[in-house]
Design an enzyme around this catalytic site. Structure first.
Site, PDB file in Angstrom:
ATOM      1  N   THR A  85      -3.637   3.070   5.634  1.00 33.23           N
ATOM      2  CA  THR A  85      -4.971   2.826   6.208  1.00 33.23           C
ATOM      3  C   THR A  85      -4.961   1.882   7.406  1.00 33.23           C
ATOM      4  O   THR A  85      -5.945   1.810   8.134  1.00 33.23           O
ATOM      5  CB  THR A  85      -5.880   2.188   5.135  1.00 33.23           C
ATOM      6  OG1 THR A  85      -5.253   0.992   4.671  1.00 33.23           O
ATOM      7  CG2 THR A  85      -6.129   3.141   3.978  1.00 33.23           C
TER       8      THR A  85
ATOM      9  N   GLU B 282       0.837  -1.212   0.000  1.00 27.75           N
ATOM     10  CA  GLU B 282       0.000   0.000   0.000  1.00 27.75           C
ATOM     11  C   GLU B 282       0.870   1.260   0.000  1.00 27.75           C
ATOM     12  O   GLU B 282       0.628   2.204  -0.765  1.00 27.75           O
ATOM     13  CB  GLU B 282      -0.929  -0.001   1.228  1.00 27.75           C
ATOM     14  CG  GLU B 282      -1.827   1.230   1.265  1.00 27.75           C
ATOM     15  CD  GLU B 282      -2.745   1.256   2.484  1.00 27.75           C
ATOM     16  OE1 GLU B 282      -3.142   0.179   2.970  1.00 27.75           O
ATOM     17  OE2 GLU B 282      -3.066   2.367   2.949  1.00 27.75           O
TER      18      GLU B 282
HETATM   19  S1  SF4 Z   1     -11.364  -1.488   4.424  1.00 31.48           S
HETATM   20 FE1  SF4 Z   1      -9.436  -0.845   5.389  1.00 31.48          FE
HETATM   21  S2  SF4 Z   1      -8.350  -2.745   5.957  1.00 31.48           S
HETATM   22 FE2  SF4 Z   1      -9.964  -3.258   4.502  1.00 31.48          FE
HETATM   23  S3  SF4 Z   1      -8.920  -3.272   2.542  1.00 31.48           S
HETATM   24 FE3  SF4 Z   1      -9.848  -1.241   2.796  1.00 31.48          FE
HETATM   25  S4  SF4 Z   1      -8.274   0.002   3.699  1.00 31.48           S
HETATM   26 FE4  SF4 Z   1      -7.610  -2.128   3.928  1.00 31.48          FE
END
Ligand code: SF4
Length: 335
Positions: free
Chosen positions: A187, A149
């Site tokens: 994230t 990411e």
């Molecule tokens: S919801 Fe959050 S943890 Fe799940 S794939 Fe998306 S960014 Fe990643």
């Protein structure tokens, strides 16, 4: 909190745990292509695989192994996708973690049929990078160096995105007061650790702008909040998740912080990794799982613990999640 047989040797189960909307969408993306190929409706006939996936679609080895058994071929780089597969239009899926423009450019140059399963919440950070760079900002990005990411986000504007991992890295940054600065983050970070890093950044660069909304996603925050409460009620915590899953590793850290010196938080890929010695003298075992973990694997851990005498169980419910992301546009009509 719901109680089932409280007291004695027991399991304290975190809720929410496991699959998030982004992971669900990414897995369903590959499954949808596989099913269409099965019906002979997609490219892939004639000895070619039905789909290639760049990198692990989500960071969980069981999910990847399961999709591979169904015919998906996982590659590290696009160069591993043969020309004949590209010419035949075999879809190439980008994982939930997103890719840099360089990778997109490579796919476009080769005329690949790309299906982008990047989580919409990761795509949002990519868009923020582009917007802030256009507005003349330098971006300080808190993330894990080398994580897919982070590589994708930094790749949007490598000269303007400055990656740091911890509060201790702030000292290594140098910007004059007339530099427009903004903060963005991966994230799947630890909410608490990131707060420390942000405090250090604000101390050093008081003019730094914060993004309109935190980039740490709802699933990461919710799972960390739940495991924190679980750890408070446990003597040991087991987190189900793979070693390369950022959010799973963060859950271990958060659980360990909640346990303090009372116990240890362990990460397992599945029940086979459990070690009996972890549970000597332990009355309450907390359990949670990362956002890329199928709940069957948690079920396996629960079964194994129940066989060890942990027959009581209660769930710590912090929030009901109802997030859902639609499939990439080109697949919606296939379902
Ligand atoms: S919801 Fe959050 S943890 Fe799940 S794939 Fe998306 S960014 Fe990643």
């Amino acid at each position: 909190m719901t109680g089932i047989g409280d007291g004695g040797k027991r399991i304290v189960l975190a809720d929410p745990r496991g699959f998030c909307a982004g992971v669900d969408r990414a897995i369903l993306t590959v499954q949808t292509i596989l099913k269409a190929a099965d019906r002979g409706a997609a490219a892939g006939d004639g000895g070619l695989p039905p789909v290639y996936v760049r990198r692990q679609i989500v960071h969980n080895k069981h999910v990847v192994e399961d999709l591979a058994k169904q015919g998906a071929v996982f590659v590290e780089e696009l160069s591993e996708v043969p020309d004949e597969a590209v010419a035949a239009g075999v879809p190439v899926v980008f994982s939930a973690h997103g890719v840099s423009p360089t990778v997109k450019g490579e796919a476009a140059a080769r005329g690949m049929h790309v299906v982008d399963a990047t989580c919409p919440l990761v795509s949002k950070v990519h868009r923020e990078v582009l917007r802030f760079v256009k507005e003349g900002y330098e971006i300080i990005y808190i993330g894990h160096r080398g994580h897919d990411e982070a590589v994708g986000v930094v790749g949007e504007a490598p000269d303007h995105v400055h990656l740091i991992e911890h509060a201790s890295d702030v000292d290594g940054l140098d910007f004059s007061e007339d530099t427009k600065l903004v903060l963005l983050t991966q994230t799947t970070l630890s909410v608490d650790e990131t707060a420390d890093t942000i405090a250090a950044l604000k101390d050093r660069f008081p003019w730094i702008a914060m993004p309109p909304n935190s980039d740490i996603c709802y699933a990461t925050s919710n799972r960390q909040a739940a495991v924190k409460l679980v750890a408070e009620q446990s003597d040991c915590v087991v987190i189900v998740g793979s070693a390369n899953s950022s959010n799973s590793v963060r859950l271990v850290e958060v659980a360990q912080e909640g346990l303090g010196s009372r116990g240890v938080a362990h990460r397992v890929d599945d029940a086979g990794d459990l070690d009996d010695s972890w549970f000597d003298g332990v009355q309450a075992v907390g359990i949670s799982s990362g956002a890329s973990v199928p709940d069957e694997l948690v079920g396996g851990v629960i079964d194994a613990l129940q066989a060890m005498g942990y027959t009581g169980m209660h769930a710590v419910e912090t929030i009901k999640e109802n997030m859902h992301f639609v499939l990439p546009a080109e697949l919606r009509s296939r379902r």
